[in-house]
Enzyme design. Structure first.
Site, PDB file in Angstrom:
ATOM      1  N   SER A  38       1.144   6.627   2.512  1.00 10.40           N
ATOM      2  CA  SER A  38       1.902   7.607   3.304  1.00 10.40           C
ATOM      3  C   SER A  38       3.174   8.043   2.597  1.00 10.40           C
ATOM      4  O   SER A  38       3.779   7.272   1.854  1.00 10.40           O
ATOM      5  CB  SER A  38       2.293   7.000   4.655  1.00 10.40           C
ATOM      6  OG  SER A  38       1.177   6.467   5.298  1.00 10.40           O
ATOM      7  N   GLU A  42      -9.893  -0.780   6.014  1.00 11.41           N
ATOM      8  CA  GLU A  42      -8.684  -1.071   6.790  1.00 11.41           C
ATOM      9  C   GLU A  42      -8.982  -0.968   8.283  1.00 11.41           C
ATOM     10  O   GLU A  42      -8.503  -1.753   9.085  1.00 11.41           O
ATOM     11  CB  GLU A  42      -7.551  -0.104   6.400  1.00 11.41           C
ATOM     12  CG  GLU A  42      -6.257  -0.354   7.158  1.00 11.41           C
ATOM     13  CD  GLU A  42      -5.058   0.433   6.621  1.00 11.41           C
ATOM     14  OE1 GLU A  42      -5.236   1.263   5.704  1.00 11.41           O
ATOM     15  OE2 GLU A  42      -3.939   0.209   7.127  1.00 11.41           O
ATOM     16  N   ASN A  86      -4.671   7.150  16.530  1.00  7.31           N
ATOM     17  CA  ASN A  86      -5.812   7.246  17.449  1.00  7.31           C
ATOM     18  C   ASN A  86      -6.356   8.673  17.545  1.00  7.31           C
ATOM     19  O   ASN A  86      -7.559   8.869  17.692  1.00  7.31           O
ATOM     20  CB  ASN A  86      -5.396   6.757  18.839  1.00  7.31           C
ATOM     21  CG  ASN A  86      -5.598   5.262  18.969  1.00  7.31           C
ATOM     22  OD1 ASN A  86      -5.717   4.564  17.962  1.00  7.31           O
ATOM     23  ND2 ASN A  86      -5.630   4.759  20.194  1.00  7.31           N
ATOM     24  N   GLU A  87      -5.451   9.640  17.458  1.00  3.86           N
ATOM     25  CA  GLU A  87      -5.916  11.032  17.536  1.00  3.86           C
ATOM     26  C   GLU A  87      -6.818  11.350  16.332  1.00  3.86           C
ATOM     27  O   GLU A  87      -7.859  11.993  16.470  1.00  3.86           O
ATOM     28  CB  GLU A  87      -4.722  12.002  17.566  1.00  3.86           C
ATOM     29  CG  GLU A  87      -3.903  11.969  18.845  1.00  3.86           C
ATOM     30  CD  GLU A  87      -2.999  10.740  18.971  1.00  3.86           C
ATOM     31  OE1 GLU A  87      -2.684  10.109  17.945  1.00  3.86           O
ATOM     32  OE2 GLU A  87      -2.621  10.405  20.113  1.00  3.86           O
ATOM     33  N   GLN A 138       0.835  -1.212   0.000  1.00  3.92           N
ATOM     34  CA  GLN A 138       0.000   0.000   0.000  1.00  3.92           C
ATOM     35  C   GLN A 138       0.867   1.259   0.000  1.00  3.92           C
ATOM     36  O   GLN A 138       1.565   1.520   0.992  1.00  3.92           O
ATOM     37  CB  GLN A 138      -0.887  -0.015   1.262  1.00  3.92           C
ATOM     38  CG  GLN A 138      -1.744   1.215   1.470  1.00  3.92           C
ATOM     39  CD  GLN A 138      -2.478   1.161   2.812  1.00  3.92           C
ATOM     40  OE1 GLN A 138      -2.030   0.481   3.742  1.00  3.92           O
ATOM     41  NE2 GLN A 138      -3.568   1.883   2.931  1.00  3.92           N
ATOM     42  N   GLY A 139       0.813   2.037  -1.059  1.00  3.25           N
ATOM     43  CA  GLY A 139       1.605   3.261  -1.153  1.00  3.25           C
ATOM     44  C   GLY A 139       0.761   4.502  -0.925  1.00  3.25           C
ATOM     45  O   GLY A 139       0.425   5.212  -1.883  1.00  3.25           O
TER      46      GLY A 139
HETATM   47  C1  FAD Z   1       3.630  -0.514  11.480  1.00  5.51           C
HETATM   48  C2  FAD Z   1       3.146   0.482  10.464  1.00  5.51           C
HETATM   49  C3  FAD Z   1       2.810   0.052   9.187  1.00  5.51           C
HETATM   50  C4  FAD Z   1       2.383   0.984   8.235  1.00  5.51           C
HETATM   51  N1  FAD Z   1       2.096   0.538   6.967  1.00  5.51           N
HETATM   52  C5  FAD Z   1       1.765   1.424   6.008  1.00  5.51           C
HETATM   53  C6  FAD Z   1       1.559   0.998   4.676  1.00  5.51           C
HETATM   54  O1  FAD Z   1       1.667  -0.188   4.349  1.00  5.51           O
HETATM   55  N2  FAD Z   1       1.266   1.930   3.739  1.00  5.51           N
HETATM   56  C7  FAD Z   1       1.115   3.248   4.047  1.00  5.51           C
HETATM   57  O2  FAD Z   1       0.799   4.031   3.151  1.00  5.51           O
HETATM   58  N3  FAD Z   1       1.316   3.705   5.311  1.00  5.51           N
HETATM   59  C8  FAD Z   1       1.635   2.815   6.290  1.00  5.51           C
HETATM   60  N4  FAD Z   1       1.856   3.253   7.586  1.00  5.51           N
HETATM   61  C9  FAD Z   1       1.853   4.691   7.837  1.00  5.51           C
HETATM   62  C10 FAD Z   1       0.704   5.206   8.681  1.00  5.51           C
HETATM   63  O3  FAD Z   1      -0.469   5.244   7.959  1.00  5.51           O
HETATM   64  C11 FAD Z   1       1.134   6.599   9.174  1.00  5.51           C
HETATM   65  O4  FAD Z   1       2.247   6.403  10.041  1.00  5.51           O
HETATM   66  C12 FAD Z   1       0.023   7.311   9.919  1.00  5.51           C
HETATM   67  O5  FAD Z   1      -0.992   7.703   9.038  1.00  5.51           O
HETATM   68  C13 FAD Z   1       0.542   8.547  10.689  1.00  5.51           C
HETATM   69  O6  FAD Z   1       1.278   9.384   9.863  1.00  5.51           O
HETATM   70  P1  FAD Z   1       2.727   9.917  10.266  1.00  5.51           P
HETATM   71  O7  FAD Z   1       3.545   8.722  10.669  1.00  5.51           O
HETATM   72  O8  FAD Z   1       3.229  10.765   9.159  1.00  5.51           O
HETATM   73  O9  FAD Z   1       2.508  10.752  11.568  1.00  5.51           O
HETATM   74  P2  FAD Z   1       1.996  12.333  11.686  1.00  5.51           P
HETATM   75  O10 FAD Z   1       0.850  12.469  10.751  1.00  5.51           O
HETATM   76  O11 FAD Z   1       3.211  13.168  11.448  1.00  5.51           O
HETATM   77  O12 FAD Z   1       1.551  12.365  13.146  1.00  5.51           O
HETATM   78  C14 FAD Z   1       2.467  12.510  14.247  1.00  5.51           C
HETATM   79  C15 FAD Z   1       1.654  12.663  15.518  1.00  5.51           C
HETATM   80  O13 FAD Z   1       0.835  13.854  15.448  1.00  5.51           O
HETATM   81  C16 FAD Z   1      -0.530  13.534  15.658  1.00  5.51           C
HETATM   82  N5  FAD Z   1      -1.384  14.334  14.785  1.00  5.51           N
HETATM   83  C17 FAD Z   1      -1.185  14.598  13.470  1.00  5.51           C
HETATM   84  N6  FAD Z   1      -2.196  15.354  12.985  1.00  5.51           N
HETATM   85  C18 FAD Z   1      -3.055  15.558  14.013  1.00  5.51           C
HETATM   86  C19 FAD Z   1      -4.309  16.243  14.147  1.00  5.51           C
HETATM   87  N7  FAD Z   1      -4.866  16.865  13.101  1.00  5.51           N
HETATM   88  N8  FAD Z   1      -4.915  16.237  15.359  1.00  5.51           N
HETATM   89  C20 FAD Z   1      -4.362  15.592  16.420  1.00  5.51           C
HETATM   90  N9  FAD Z   1      -3.168  14.927  16.358  1.00  5.51           N
HETATM   91  C21 FAD Z   1      -2.528  14.901  15.168  1.00  5.51           C
HETATM   92  C22 FAD Z   1      -0.656  12.069  15.290  1.00  5.51           C
HETATM   93  O14 FAD Z   1      -1.760  11.460  15.932  1.00  5.51           O
HETATM   94  C23 FAD Z   1       0.685  11.509  15.757  1.00  5.51           C
HETATM   95  O15 FAD Z   1       0.636  11.227  17.129  1.00  5.51           O
HETATM   96  C24 FAD Z   1       2.269   2.345   8.567  1.00  5.51           C
HETATM   97  C25 FAD Z   1       2.596   2.775   9.854  1.00  5.51           C
HETATM   98  C26 FAD Z   1       3.026   1.862  10.799  1.00  5.51           C
HETATM   99  C27 FAD Z   1       3.396   2.349  12.175  1.00  5.51           C
END
Ligand code: FAD
Length: 402
Positions: A131, A246, A388-389, A128-129
């Site tokens: 993020s 998902e 979760n947020e 899944q591409g």
């Molecule tokens: C084990 C694992 C597998 C994954 N697999 C995939 C995959 O196969 N394909 C894919 O595309 N992605 C994948 N992901 C990515 C995942 O979807 C993202 O990590 C997730 O959406 C959070 O984005 P970020 O890591 O950029 O964090 P950020 O968006 O930078 O968030 C950082 C922190 O800020 C908080 N935050 C951000 N915005 C807000 C808001 N508006 N209000 C309150 N709090 C906020 C978040 O809750 C978090 O605590 C995976 C992630 C993990 C951990």
């Protein structure tokens, strides 16, 4: 809601139970128990898929015309519960539960005919591409750019946290096809081959030492226009549909409850150091009861969602409630396991292989062996599929109307 099974449902449960007893090889059961993650390695997952496919049960959630089993919601639930009790591997979520529903819901007849059978046969393994390094929670800000050239898109950018990209031969991607319109309206959903010169994969090792996620670089990568799902600019609508699947497309409660049963069985044997056993400790009992009650409540919510889907009502934002509760409970259960199994959970290096011919024998049991690795791995549950947020915000806005 009537929670008793009918005689027909009990007969179905017995059929599933007998099938699992006869067809789930010990090697796969042990491999599943020794996997610290929901994304089991393909050498376990694909073998189990092939066994289920031969029986016609692999894509049980799909519509019958594409290979689905035509089960009622209760039958689906019974199947998931029996698989959990038998310790069967998780099914390959990315192919079966994420991209397949997109293809049979939004795809052309050609796309359905080309891709769905290849998921069933195991020829295609999807990642899944979505993020990107600068786009996670705020997914609509994604920058990976797709420019149309003849019958192809030329794609440049980078995807991150891409689970099992190092195993996959296909990737479904969100790409920006238009920079002139509102952010969401400029996104398209494309299917691509991983095996092409424009795509490279860099591993990211997690805290437990696992190689599960990756960064994927798209450097003049190509996608055929005929492999775009929906119209140009439909990507956001399709991504929302996929993310709802998902977040709520699996039943989590049966696994949580089965894992709790195992931990409790261990606690009944485990000396507490004061002449009794851990299971008699009041604080322990209170913690287990709290998690068990919440898992039971989750079970009712999941049954309700299945029943809604069967009645043609999309699960919608209810799936955020499931994601929020299930991911926190997963972490609670894995913490109980660490506390119960103690040093048994730390006997081995956290990295694989923990199963197969060359794996060291577990000191206690595979579940104990991976307790610490699972605990570390399950930190990701409250992040992937939307943190979760973000789920709390969706619930506040769309369920509670705040
Ligand atoms: C084990 C694992 C597998 C994954 N697999 C995939 C995959 O196969 N394909 C894919 O595309 N992605 C994948 N992901 C990515 C995942 O979807 C993202 O990590 C997730 O959406 C959070 O984005 P970020 O890591 O950029 O964090 P950020 O968006 O930078 O968030 C950082 C922190 O800020 C908080 N935050 C951000 N915005 C807000 C808001 N508006 N209000 C309150 N709090 C906020 C978040 O809750 C978090 O605590 C995976 C992630 C993990 C951990």
């Amino acid at each position: 809601m009537d929670l008793e099974f009918s005689p027909q449902e009990l007969a179905f449960r017995d059929e599933v139970r007998a099938f699992l007893a006869e067809n789930l090889p010990e090697e796969l059961r042990r491999g599943a128990a020794a996997s610290p993650t929901v994304f089991v390695e393909p050498d376990i997952g694909q073998k189990w898929n092939a066994i289920l496919n031969a029986k016609g049960w692999l894509a049980y959630q799909w519509p019958v015309e594409y290979g689905g089993a035509g089960w009622t919601p209760t039958q689906r639930y019974i199947f998931e519960k029996e698989c959990a009790l038998a310790g069967a591997p998780y099914l390959t979520v990315l192919s079966l539960k994420l991209v397949a529903p997109v293809i049979y819901t939004f795809g052309t007849p050609e796309q359905k005919a080309r891709y769905l059978p290849r998921i069933l046969s195991g020829e295609d393994y999807w990642c899944q591409g979505f993020s990107e390094p600068e786009s996670g929670s705020d997914l609509a800000s994604l920058q990976t750019r797709a420019v149309r050239e003849g019958d192809k898109y030329i794609i440049n950018g980078s995807k991150i946290w891409t689970t099992h990209a190092h195993h996959a031969n296909k990737i479904f991607c969100l790409v920006r096809t238009n920079t002139e319109v509102k952010r969401q309206a400029g996104i398209s959903f494309v299917l691509m081959d991983m095996d092409q010169p424009g795509i490279s994969v860099r591993p990211i090792l997690t805290l437990a030492g696992d190689h599960e996620v990756n960064q994927v670089f798209l450097d003049n990568a190509e996608a055929r226009i005929e492999d775009r799902i929906g119209e140009e600019g439909d990507g956001w609508k399709i991504a929302k549909f996929l993310l709802e699947n998902e977040r709520g497309g699996s039943c989590h409660a049966p696994r949580l409850l089965a894992d709790l049963d195992n931990i409790e069985a261990f606690a009944r044997e485990e000396p507490d150091g004061y002449g009794g056993v851990l299971a008699d400790d009041r604080d322990w009992k209170r913690r287990v009861a709290k998690v068990r009650l919440s898992a039971k409540a989750l079970e009712v919510i999941e049954l309700r969602i299945l029943s809604d889907i069967a009645k043609g009502r999309p699960a919608g934002p209810q799936t955020s409630v499931v994601k929020l509760i299930a991911s926190s409970l997963r972490q609670d259960v894995d913490l109980l396991a660490v506390d119960a199994f103690g040093e048994f959970g730390l006997q081995l290096p956290l990295s694989r292989p923990l199963y197969g011919d060359n794996a060291p024998a577990p000191v206690h049991s595979p579940a104990a062996q991976v307790a610490a690795a699972r605990y570390l791995n399950s930190r990701g549950w409250t992040i992937f599929g939307g943190t979760n947020e973000i789920q709390s915000t969706i619930i506040a806005r769309t369920v509670l109307g705040l």
